[in-house]
Write a protein that holds these residues in place. Structure first.
Motif, PDB file in Angstrom:
ATOM      1  N   ASP A 214       0.810  -1.222   0.000  1.00 25.55           N
ATOM      2  CA  ASP A 214       0.000   0.000   0.000  1.00 25.55           C
ATOM      3  C   ASP A 214       0.845   1.275   0.000  1.00 25.55           C
ATOM      4  O   ASP A 214       0.309   2.363   0.192  1.00 25.55           O
ATOM      5  CB  ASP A 214      -0.905   0.035   1.238  1.00 25.55           C
TER       6      ASP A 214
ATOM      7  N   ASP B  67       2.820   2.737  -2.342  1.00 30.71           N
ATOM      8  CA  ASP B  67       3.200   3.363  -3.606  1.00 30.71           C
ATOM      9  C   ASP B  67       3.106   4.882  -3.528  1.00 30.71           C
ATOM     10  O   ASP B  67       2.090   5.438  -3.097  1.00 30.71           O
ATOM     11  CB  ASP B  67       2.304   2.869  -4.744  1.00 30.71           C
TER      12      ASP B  67
ATOM     13  N   SER C  18       0.613   9.632  -1.903  1.00 28.46           N
ATOM     14  CA  SER C  18       0.139   8.268  -2.137  1.00 28.46           C
ATOM     15  C   SER C  18      -0.570   8.179  -3.486  1.00 28.46           C
ATOM     16  O   SER C  18      -1.393   9.029  -3.836  1.00 28.46           O
ATOM     17  CB  SER C  18      -0.836   7.845  -1.034  1.00 28.46           C
ATOM     18  N   THR C  19      -0.241   7.144  -4.235  1.00 20.03           N
ATOM     19  CA  THR C  19      -0.893   6.934  -5.532  1.00 20.03           C
ATOM     20  C   THR C  19      -2.154   6.084  -5.400  1.00 20.03           C
ATOM     21  O   THR C  19      -2.846   5.845  -6.394  1.00 20.03           O
ATOM     22  CB  THR C  19       0.073   6.256  -6.519  1.00 20.03           C
ATOM     23  N   ARG C  20      -2.435   5.624  -4.196  1.00 18.32           N
ATOM     24  CA  ARG C  20      -3.619   4.796  -3.950  1.00 18.32           C
ATOM     25  C   ARG C  20      -4.820   5.696  -3.662  1.00 18.32           C
ATOM     26  O   ARG C  20      -5.035   6.143  -2.535  1.00 18.32           O
ATOM     27  CB  ARG C  20      -3.349   3.848  -2.792  1.00 18.32           C
TER      28      ARG C  20
ATOM     29  N   ASP D  53      -7.966   5.057  -3.439  1.00 15.49           N
ATOM     30  CA  ASP D  53      -8.920   4.506  -2.474  1.00 15.49           C
ATOM     31  C   ASP D  53      -8.466   4.770  -1.045  1.00 15.49           C
ATOM     32  O   ASP D  53      -9.285   5.088  -0.161  1.00 15.49           O
ATOM     33  CB  ASP D  53      -9.107   3.005  -2.709  1.00 15.49           C
TER      34      ASP D  53
END
Length: 744
Positions: free
Chosen positions: A238, A240, A279-281, A283
């Protein structure tokens, strides 16, 4: 900064005016007892005093609190004893047969309540930094006790009559300017605290104050506990987009919570904001953002919506009792702005260009999203993430690259360097001063003549026991009435504590905050007044931020960056080309930053400008007010109501605008040094000391500014600094300033 989150408690004289009961009944009861019984009681009380470190003489360097000796169980008996002593001191003033004079009334009020002030300063500083269930329970009990104690003094007609007599005879007195200022302030404070009320209005006013005290305590505790409740636990998959330092900080937070091998994002700004940026996440960004935005608004045991509603209602009722239209009218009648209309005029002057700039920024973000093939609409949890991409694309600037040059120890050295150049101060770290947590550092502060002027405490790291944000407070304020009393000043921040042996890296905005809070600290340390009520930061909300925001300008200067922004591994100075890139991006994202700040200030004014308060649906209220002003949907308030501690747990109700008001002063004021062609110009620095940093509340604020600057302030520098007015030298790149988010 919460200028004085417990200002009424912390000022002995404020308590003196606010706490006016005679304690006659207890004295009469003691007279009725047998002498042997009295002696026995006195002996028991003596033993209790000797056993309680809060009530003993503190034989420590500078008389600093002996934290290692202080236990939670010591506070309640110490408060009770200190309150009783204070009441006796006030009773002696009231019962004096002498004609009221400055010496026998005002000075005695200033001296009274010193034990209570000392105990309260320790207690409330610890409830902000070392809170736990036991301390929170105690705070819920002590806060209304203090309010009752305060109300009793506020409503003491005999004491107010004496203060009023001194006030009415000022023209016949031979008092100096500081003494006249003190009498006027104490009389004004007393009137504003209900001293002129009679009958049922007095009783109602007292009950309102006590209830508000309980509610603001509950609000702050709910915010802390609801923030603790949120945990975004990450796995290695998580991470990234996160930098090495962010990952290490998240691992350290997880380890502290017993989550070995995991990574934890908390709702401390130093944790969640970088995550939202990098963060590239998407969600996970959404989860983090909603957790942050919904603090105190989760319909659980820590929900603050009902508390917000009740506080607003009670403040409106209290203002009407005192003859004001509403709470905002009451608050601003005692400030530089002087009226809600003046504050709103400033906010609207900034709001319209800020919204326009934010729309431009949104267009830039949507261009990046289109280039990347994003299929989703821009949402609030996306803005910071894509803004970083815009910054990189337009200015070749990466916040991760910048952070490598902002190491905590170097920035501490930098802020001390400025204080030395401006005011001749030196800082010697002391290891023999008691502290409440091992991470706290202490420095002895000396003036140009090598005389000690006080202690400075630095508590820089976030932890679960500590409230969020950054602030300055004190364990003791400066005064000369009770001797040469030296201040004990503390700065708090919430930086991520790195893994053992690793450097503490800061964002640029963290470095600006560090300087901001130290500006407040210097305001307390350099105070040079006689009377405690007028000392240091005990000033109007829209003046108190001026020294702090002025100090921020120094970390923006190229010479300072070149000297102190050094790579944490190589110690190489920040390259000139990186400094230039930072300057080129100086006003980037200021539309966003100004909108989120001003949105909070507008909602604050809306709450407190209501004359009739019925039912408040907090979410609906926020949406209605801000939609009327045309706030972009993708930007939310910097502080939503349910975690807006400035106005519901601190002293900034109807005064959050003050940061922007002070920004007029700081932007224009720093230009005095620019015009002198020397950011440390000695004659300008002397005026800054003489009229701003040393004077506390002894001067009229407008006159003090003119004394420093030579004229009244101009708003031009404020508009230019935020990029809303074209710079004369650089219309595209807005060369002035380097902060992407103004510290508010």
């Amino acid at each position: 900064m919460n200028k004085n989150q417990f200002s009424l408690v912390l000022s002995a004289s404020a308590i003196s005016i606010a706490l006016m009961t005679s304690g006659c009944s207890s004295q009469e009861e003691q007279k009725a007892e047998k002498p042997a019984k009295v002696a026995e009681v006195a002996e028991v009380e003596k033993v209790a005093v000797e056993a309680n470190p809060l009530l003993k003489t503190w034989n420590t360097p500078f008389g600093a609190p002996p934290f290692a000796e202080i236990k939670t169980e010591h506070f309640m008996p110490a408060f009770k004893k200190a309150m009783a002593k204070h009441l006796a001191e006030v009773d002696a003033i009231v019962k004096s047969d002498s004609v009221p004079t400055f010496e026998n009334t005002i000075e005695q009020l200033e001296l009274s309540g010193s034990d209570l002030s000392r105990v309260a300063r320790v207690f409330f500083n610890l409830t902000s930094t070392e809170s736990n269930d036991e301390m929170q329970a105690l705070q819920r009990e002590i806060s209304p006790m203090i309010a009752r104690h305060t109300n009793a003094i506020q409503m003491n007609e005999a004491l107010f009559a004496k203060v009023k007599t001194v006030f009415e005879n000022l023209e016949k007195s031979n008092l100096n300017a500081e003494q006249i200022r003190l009498v006027k302030r104490l009389h004004n404070d007393a009137v504003r605290a209900g001293a002129d009320l009679t009958g049922e209005d007095r009783e109602k006013f007292a009950k309102i104050n006590e209830r508000i005290s309980s509610l603001t305590t509950a609000f702050g505790q709910n915010m802390l506990n609801d923030s603790r409740n949120f945990k975004l636990v990450l796995e290695k998959t998580d991470l990234d987009g996160m930098s090495k330092s962010m990952i290490e900080a998240a691992a350290a937070s997880a380890k502290e919570q017993g989550l070995e091998g995991k990574y934890l994002i908390t709702l401390q700004r130093s944790s969640v904001e970088p995550f939202l940026q990098f963060s590239t996440r998407r969600d996970l960004r959404e989860k983090a953002f909603k957790g942050w935005a919904m603090r105190g608004d989760n319909d659980n045991e820590f929900d603050n919506k009902a508390i917000v509603e009740e506080i607003v209602k009670l403040r409106a009722e209290r203002a009407k009792l005192l003859g004001y239209k509403h709470h905002s009218d009451y608050v601003l009648s005692n400030t530089m702005a002087s009226s809600p209309e003046a504050a709103m005029e400033l906010l609207m002057k900034m709001w319209k260009p800020a919204v326009a700039q934010a729309e431009k920024e949104k267009a830039w973000i949507k261009e990046i999203m289109k280039e990347e093939g994003a299929k989703h609409e821009l949402a609030a949890w996306d803005w910071r993430h894509y803004a970083e991409k815009v910054r990189k694309a337009r200015f070749d600037l990466d916040q991760g690259e910048i952070a490598q040059y902002f190491e905590l120890n170097n920035m501490i050295e930098a802020k001390f360097y400025v204080a030395n150049k401006l005011f001749g101060l030196t800082f010697e770290e002391r290891k023999d001063i008691p502290v409440y947590n091992p991470v706290v550092r202490v420095w002895e502060v000396k003036d140009a003549a090598n005389n000690s002027i006080g202690l400075f405490f630095g508590d820089y790291y976030a932890r679960s026991t500590k409230r969020s944000g950054a602030w300055m407070s004190s364990f003791r304020s400066q005064q000369k009435l009770a001797g040469d009393v030296k201040p004990l000043i503390i700065n708090n921040m919430n930086l991520n504590k790195p893994a053992e042996g690793e450097a503490t890296l800061m964002s640029y905005s963290d470095a600006v905050t560090l300087f901001h809070e130290f500006g407040h600290a210097l305001h307390g340390l350099l105070s040079n007044v006689t009377y405690p009520t007028l000392a240091g930061t005990s000033v109007s909300r829209d003046w108190v931020e001026f020294p702090a925001q002025f100090y921020e300008h120094y970390i923006e200067q190229s010479s300072m960056l070149k000297k102190f922004a050094r790579h944490y591994k190589t110690n190489e100075p920040m390259p000139d080309e990186l400094i230039q890139r930072i300057k080129n991006a100086g006003t980037f994202n200021q539309g966003f930053a100004t909108v989120e700040y001003t949105a909070s200030a507008l909602v604050d004014m809306a709450y407190h400008s209501m004359t009739e308060v019925d039912k408040i649906d907090v979410r609906e209220f926020e949406n209605k007010i801000l939609s009327e002003y045309g706030k972009p949907d993708e930007i939310i308030m910097r502080h939503r109501s349910t975690h807006f501690s400035h106005i519901f747990a601190g002293g900034y109700s109807s005064a959050y605008y003050a940061y922007m008001w002070s920004e007029i002063l700081d932007a224009d004021g720093f230009n005095a040094f620019v015009e002198a062609n020397d950011i440390f110009d000695k004659s300008t620095a002397k005026r800054l000391y003489d009229y701003v940093f040393s004077t506390g509340d002894t001067l009229n604020y407008g006159e003090a500014y003119v004394g420093f600057r030579g004229r009244e302030p101009s708003t031009d520098a404020l508009l230019e600094g935020r990029g809303f007015k074209a710079s004369k030298t650089n219309t595209d790149k807005q060369a002035k300033g380097t902060s992407d988010v103004k510290t508010l």
